[in-house]
Design a protein around this motif. Sequence first.
Motif, PDB file in Angstrom:
ATOM      1  N   MET A  37       0.851  -1.200   0.000  1.00 14.42           N
ATOM      2  CA  MET A  37       0.000   0.000   0.000  1.00 14.42           C
ATOM      3  C   MET A  37       0.890   1.254   0.000  1.00 14.42           C
ATOM      4  SD  MET A  37      -2.743   1.182   2.861  1.00 14.42           S
ATOM      5  CE  MET A  37      -4.077   0.033   2.696  1.00 14.42           C
ATOM      6  N   PRO A  38       0.851   2.052  -1.048  1.00 14.45           N
ATOM      7  CA  PRO A  38       1.689   3.255  -1.063  1.00 14.45           C
ATOM      8  C   PRO A  38       1.293   4.190   0.072  1.00 14.45           C
ATOM      9  CG  PRO A  38       0.605   2.891  -3.187  1.00 14.45           C
ATOM     10  CD  PRO A  38       0.000   1.951  -2.228  1.00 14.45           C
ATOM     11  N   ILE A  39       2.245   5.049   0.444  1.00 10.17           N
ATOM     12  CA  ILE A  39       2.021   5.906   1.616  1.00 10.17           C
ATOM     13  C   ILE A  39       0.831   6.836   1.414  1.00 10.17           C
ATOM     14  CG2 ILE A  39       3.778   7.601   0.854  1.00 10.17           C
ATOM     15  CD1 ILE A  39       3.162   6.621   4.501  1.00 10.17           C
ATOM     16  N   ALA A  40       0.636   7.326   0.168  1.00 10.56           N
ATOM     17  CA  ALA A  40      -0.492   8.240  -0.081  1.00 10.56           C
ATOM     18  C   ALA A  40      -1.816   7.526   0.170  1.00 10.56           C
ATOM     19  CB  ALA A  40      -0.433   8.754  -1.514  1.00 10.56           C
ATOM     20  N   THR A  41      -1.905   6.281  -0.280  1.00 16.21           N
ATOM     21  CA  THR A  41      -3.141   5.519  -0.074  1.00 16.21           C
ATOM     22  C   THR A  41      -3.367   5.278   1.416  1.00 16.21           C
ATOM     23  OG1 THR A  41      -2.468   4.369  -2.058  1.00 16.21           O
ATOM     24  CG2 THR A  41      -4.407   3.523  -0.934  1.00 16.21           C
ATOM     25  N   GLU A  42      -2.261   4.989   2.128  1.00 11.84           N
ATOM     26  CA  GLU A  42      -2.395   4.755   3.570  1.00 11.84           C
ATOM     27  C   GLU A  42      -2.872   6.025   4.266  1.00 11.84           C
ATOM     28  OE1 GLU A  42       1.119   3.322   5.528  1.00 11.84           O
ATOM     29  OE2 GLU A  42       0.019   2.954   7.376  1.00 11.84           O
ATOM     30  N   LEU A  43      -2.308   7.158   3.823  1.00  9.30           N
ATOM     31  CA  LEU A  43      -2.701   8.443   4.411  1.00  9.30           C
ATOM     32  C   LEU A  43      -4.189   8.702   4.163  1.00  9.30           C
ATOM     33  CD1 LEU A  43      -1.790  11.183   5.719  1.00  9.30           C
ATOM     34  CD2 LEU A  43      -1.517  12.023   3.392  1.00  9.30           C
ATOM     35  N   ILE A  44      -4.625   8.467   2.932  1.00 12.35           N
ATOM     36  CA  ILE A  44      -6.033   8.707   2.593  1.00 12.35           C
ATOM     37  C   ILE A  44      -6.939   7.793   3.421  1.00 12.35           C
ATOM     38  CG2 ILE A  44      -7.763   8.508   0.748  1.00 12.35           C
ATOM     39  CD1 ILE A  44      -5.478   9.320  -1.200  1.00 12.35           C
ATOM     40  N   THR A  45      -6.514   6.530   3.570  1.00  9.10           N
ATOM     41  CA  THR A  45      -7.343   5.586   4.330  1.00  9.10           C
ATOM     42  C   THR A  45      -7.461   6.024   5.788  1.00  9.10           C
ATOM     43  OG1 THR A  45      -6.214   3.958   2.979  1.00  9.10           O
ATOM     44  CG2 THR A  45      -7.792   3.107   4.547  1.00  9.10           C
ATOM     45  N   HIS A  46      -6.337   6.477   6.364  1.00  4.34           N
ATOM     46  CA  HIS A  46      -6.385   6.933   7.755  1.00  4.34           C
ATOM     47  C   HIS A  46      -7.226   8.203   7.886  1.00  4.34           C
ATOM     48  CE1 HIS A  46      -3.835   4.227  10.071  1.00  4.34           C
ATOM     49  NE2 HIS A  46      -3.125   4.069   8.972  1.00  4.34           N
ATOM     50  N   LEU A  47      -7.121   9.080   6.880  1.00  4.85           N
ATOM     51  CA  LEU A  47      -7.933  10.302   6.915  1.00  4.85           C
ATOM     52  C   LEU A  47      -9.420   9.966   6.826  1.00  4.85           C
ATOM     53  CD1 LEU A  47      -5.903  12.838   4.738  1.00  4.85           C
ATOM     54  CD2 LEU A  47      -6.422  13.004   7.169  1.00  4.85           C
ATOM     55  N   LEU A  48      -9.722   9.006   5.962  1.00  9.02           N
ATOM     56  CA  LEU A  48     -11.114   8.570   5.815  1.00  9.02           C
ATOM     57  C   LEU A  48     -11.627   7.988   7.131  1.00  9.02           C
ATOM     58  CD1 LEU A  48     -13.397   8.253   3.757  1.00  9.02           C
ATOM     59  CD2 LEU A  48     -12.517   6.003   3.212  1.00  9.02           C
ATOM     60  N   ASN A  49     -10.761   7.218   7.765  1.00 10.74           N
ATOM     61  CA  ASN A  49     -11.116   6.629   9.062  1.00 10.74           C
ATOM     62  C   ASN A  49     -11.385   7.729  10.090  1.00 10.74           C
ATOM     63  OD1 ASN A  49     -11.516   4.102  10.140  1.00 10.74           O
ATOM     64  ND2 ASN A  49      -9.597   4.142  11.257  1.00 10.74           N
ATOM     65  N   GLY A  50     -10.539   8.761  10.063  1.00 10.65           N
ATOM     66  CA  GLY A  50     -10.721   9.897  10.964  1.00 10.65           C
ATOM     67  C   GLY A  50     -12.011  10.637  10.664  1.00 10.65           C
ATOM     68  N   LEU A  51     -12.339  10.743   9.390  1.00 12.91           N
ATOM     69  CA  LEU A  51     -13.561  11.428   8.976  1.00 12.91           C
ATOM     70  C   LEU A  51     -14.802  10.698   9.500  1.00 12.91           C
ATOM     71  CD1 LEU A  51     -14.501  13.757   6.938  1.00 12.91           C
ATOM     72  CD2 LEU A  51     -14.885  11.897   5.334  1.00 12.91           C
ATOM     73  N   VAL A  52     -14.804   9.371   9.343  1.00 17.50           N
ATOM     74  CA  VAL A  52     -15.942   8.570   9.833  1.00 17.50           C
ATOM     75  C   VAL A  52     -16.084   8.742  11.337  1.00 17.50           C
ATOM     76  CG1 VAL A  52     -16.859   6.235  10.090  1.00 17.50           C
ATOM     77  CG2 VAL A  52     -15.714   6.893   7.965  1.00 17.50           C
ATOM     78  N   LEU A  53     -14.939   8.653  12.016  1.00 20.96           N
ATOM     79  CA  LEU A  53     -14.931   8.807  13.477  1.00 20.96           C
ATOM     80  C   LEU A  53     -15.443  10.196  13.857  1.00 20.96           C
ATOM     81  CD1 LEU A  53     -13.875   6.801  15.588  1.00 20.96           C
ATOM     82  CD2 LEU A  53     -11.763   8.128  15.687  1.00 20.96           C
ATOM     83  N   GLY A  54     -14.988  11.197  13.123  1.00 15.93           N
ATOM     84  CA  GLY A  54     -15.371  12.575  13.391  1.00 15.93           C
ATOM     85  C   GLY A  54     -16.861  12.790  13.214  1.00 15.93           C
ATOM     86  N   LEU A  55     -17.427  12.207  12.159  1.00 13.22           N
ATOM     87  CA  LEU A  55     -18.868  12.354  11.918  1.00 13.22           C
ATOM     88  C   LEU A  55     -19.664  11.698  13.044  1.00 13.22           C
ATOM     89  CD1 LEU A  55     -18.971  11.774   8.062  1.00 13.22           C
ATOM     90  CD2 LEU A  55     -19.662  13.855   9.265  1.00 13.22           C
ATOM     91  N   LEU A  56     -19.163  10.546  13.498  1.00 21.62           N
ATOM     92  CA  LEU A  56     -19.845   9.866  14.599  1.00 21.62           C
ATOM     93  C   LEU A  56     -19.759  10.696  15.885  1.00 21.62           C
ATOM     94  CD1 LEU A  56     -21.349   7.265  15.293  1.00 21.62           C
ATOM     95  CD2 LEU A  56     -19.181   6.255  15.922  1.00 21.62           C
ATOM     96  N   TYR A  57     -18.573  11.242  16.165  1.00 24.21           N
ATOM     97  CA  TYR A  57     -18.421  12.132  17.325  1.00 24.21           C
ATOM     98  C   TYR A  57     -19.378  13.311  17.209  1.00 24.21           C
ATOM     99  CZ  TYR A  57     -14.086   9.872  18.973  1.00 24.21           C
ATOM    100  OH  TYR A  57     -13.164   8.989  19.461  1.00 24.21           O
ATOM    101  N   ALA A  58     -19.519  13.842  15.990  1.00 27.26           N
ATOM    102  CA  ALA A  58     -20.391  15.004  15.791  1.00 27.26           C
ATOM    103  C   ALA A  58     -21.832  14.648  16.134  1.00 27.26           C
ATOM    104  CB  ALA A  58     -20.278  15.501  14.354  1.00 27.26           C
ATOM    105  N   VAL A  59     -22.269  13.439  15.756  1.00 27.37           N
ATOM    106  CA  VAL A  59     -23.644  13.015  16.078  1.00 27.37           C
ATOM    107  C   VAL A  59     -23.829  12.929  17.594  1.00 27.37           C
ATOM    108  CG1 VAL A  59     -25.323  11.142  15.890  1.00 27.37           C
ATOM    109  CG2 VAL A  59     -23.955  11.776  13.904  1.00 27.37           C
ATOM    110  N   ILE A  60     -22.837  12.293  18.263  1.00 27.21           N
ATOM    111  CA  ILE A  60     -22.932  12.177  19.733  1.00 27.21           C
ATOM    112  C   ILE A  60     -22.939  13.579  20.341  1.00 27.21           C
ATOM    113  CG2 ILE A  60     -21.902  11.178  21.811  1.00 27.21           C
ATOM    114  CD1 ILE A  60     -20.371   9.233  19.983  1.00 27.21           C
ATOM    115  N   ALA A  61     -22.023  14.426  19.847  1.00 29.20           N
ATOM    116  CA  ALA A  61     -21.854  15.757  20.432  1.00 29.20           C
ATOM    117  C   ALA A  61     -23.086  16.630  20.200  1.00 29.20           C
ATOM    118  CB  ALA A  61     -20.618  16.424  19.844  1.00 29.20           C
TER     119      ALA A  61
END
Lengths: 291, 432
Positions: free
Chosen positions: A1-25
């Motif tokens: 997995m190239p580093i850019a793809t890994e970065l995008i995947t982690h960012l996407l993961n953060g985005l999902v987490l962030g949206l869920l936090y936003a719903v709770i918040a």
Amino acid sequence: MPIATELITHLLNGLVLGLLYAVIALGFMLILGTMEVINFSHGALFALGGYLALALQPHVGWWAALALAPVGVGLVGLLMEFGVRRTYGRDPLFGLLFTFGAALAIEELIRIVWGSRGYTISAPAFVAGPFQAGFFFYSKYRVLVAVLAVLLLGAVWYFLDRTPYGAIVKAGAYDSEMVRALGIDLARVRNLVFALGTFMAGIAGVIAAPMWSLKPTIGAEAVMPAFIVVVIGGIGSFWGAILGGLMVGLVSGLSNLVVPRGSILVMYLLLAVVLLWRPRGLMGQKSVLEL
Amino acid sequence: MGNRSTHGNKGLTRRQVLKAAAGIGAGVGFIGNWRWARAQAKKPIVIGLTCDATGTFADSGQAERRGMILAIEEFNAKGGVLGRPIEHKWEDTETDASVAVRKAQRLIERDKIDFMMGALSSGVAAPLSELAQRYGIIYFNSNSSSDTVTNEKCQRTNFAWDANNWMFAYALGPLVAKELGKKWFLLTHDYVWGKNATAVTRDVMKKVGAEEMGELFIPQGARDFSAQLLRIRSVKPQVVIANMAGIEQTALREQAAEFGAEKDAAWVFPQQDFPDMVTLGPKKSFGYFCTTWHYTLNEPGVKEFTERFQKRWASAPIPVPDNVSCNGYLAARELLRAVERAGTTKSHDVIKALEGHVIKDNFRKFPSVIREWDHLVGQMLYLARTKKESEMKGKYDMIDMMSAVPPEVASPPREISKCKMQSYAETPVYGG
């Protein structure tokens, strides 16, 4: 997995987490902003949502559980409000203590009904497993989480910003005496807002359960990031809660790429930095937290 | 003088009074002693059970407790031990060291327990064994697997019933390197057991010539493993050694299935408790692992033990005995047998009855031995994998025992032991 793809995947993961936090918040913030009550039981209600879905899912399926469990939690919230309303306009400590007691009671209720053990929850069958596109791959369920979170946030925004009921809620938070003088039953409005806030906690619990598993204390782990999100975003601000949620999610997603052990720590660091710069949060107004 | 003599003749003499007093005193003393002796004979032997019902090891904690209770009830059905009934008092140690120490202290100080047993987490077992040593009370660490508690932190009063990290890693390592590949990635549960397991894994890696592709720590209580799974996919190891246990392990596997990560590498879980497999179900219990026992073993006594267990615990969440409940059963049974052999509950005598004892009816092919120098129960290990659903003969027939490792091969040799156990003189005498 190239580093850019890994970065995008982690960012996407953060985005999902962030949206869920936003719903709770957002559920937490609705109650805090409208009634000036710090709802300490928000986490316990989040857990209750997950547990109710756990009980309902084998009988009615995932979609029906997603709809029914939060309604159940909302009803609990509706009843709770009859106790909480006695604390309106008084020292915020009273509301905090009342909801703290409710949190303990709900957690104990969960222990009595479902036991102290943990449960891992499977994602619904239609989104089980990953999808892959070239180097890029991601969990189907998490994409569903993101979509549901966006839909929910959109619905709440529409309710608050585009309907007369939303206007009443906002007006009630701004100047309750004037709203009463206009002949609006503010007690009922507050009752419904409390139920809506707890409904949001419940639905977030159902959505998060396959990602985080269930245990009676899961609520405490969910309410802390939600509180951080609200403080970062600013009390009373809809967009603040979303911005705060996304920032917390993305920062912890990125830290997972660089320093995985620091993903919790960075949330608190972010909070400290934001508060040093803007003591009322990014988009906040004067609130109960300043009393 | 005359008066005195007259008085003496009419009433009791001083000698008579003294005799009567002595007689009454002796009588009262005898009755008192007799009552005390009778009370002692009837006084129950109380075993404190420190088993988790909350937290990471809630499922396994209750499984071991069921095994212990079965053994205690079987002794009571035979009339108890030394003519005394056996009672058990349980505290939920919540997979939390500070809670466990507080509750254990309460069991010892308030409930006056005679013995203590129960542990899944090494983070709980280590402080409990230190506490037990301070009081001199015998403590059976029934199911935790860090080797530190029988190595540098060994205690005269502590006995470890489960196989440990060294045993699991050395049993699995050569097979994994040969069959699955030599590029290994390590997941380390961030507490005493996980760190110890990874340290031992690294020793094994040197021995078998495996290469370390990376390591990630998993905090206790972590629930979201997506970041770790993404990292593993990017690193592309041949083997993932997951030194993780309890609910975190099951949550990781659940999410690995969500991300399709079970196909990214061969997954090895050096230590696998059966209750966690039941939670997951056969589809998601992928990978290879080590275990100490399962009810499907075709060895002497297994069938009868399984039947007794099923009869007693028909409505339990896991109604069959597994590696955890079997350890609980054997620990409680061997403790009570040792009390019988010692003829007392006095700690020093019971410890002597345990040290070096060979357990033949251990439901395995080869006997286990309670090693004198480190109090580790040397035992057989099994290399295993989860059966496919089509291979299973029942809901709990999930484990395919691929091969067995005899105790002398599986157990760490004395030469590498760092255990410097306290002498008897340094160990307080408890009970009796």
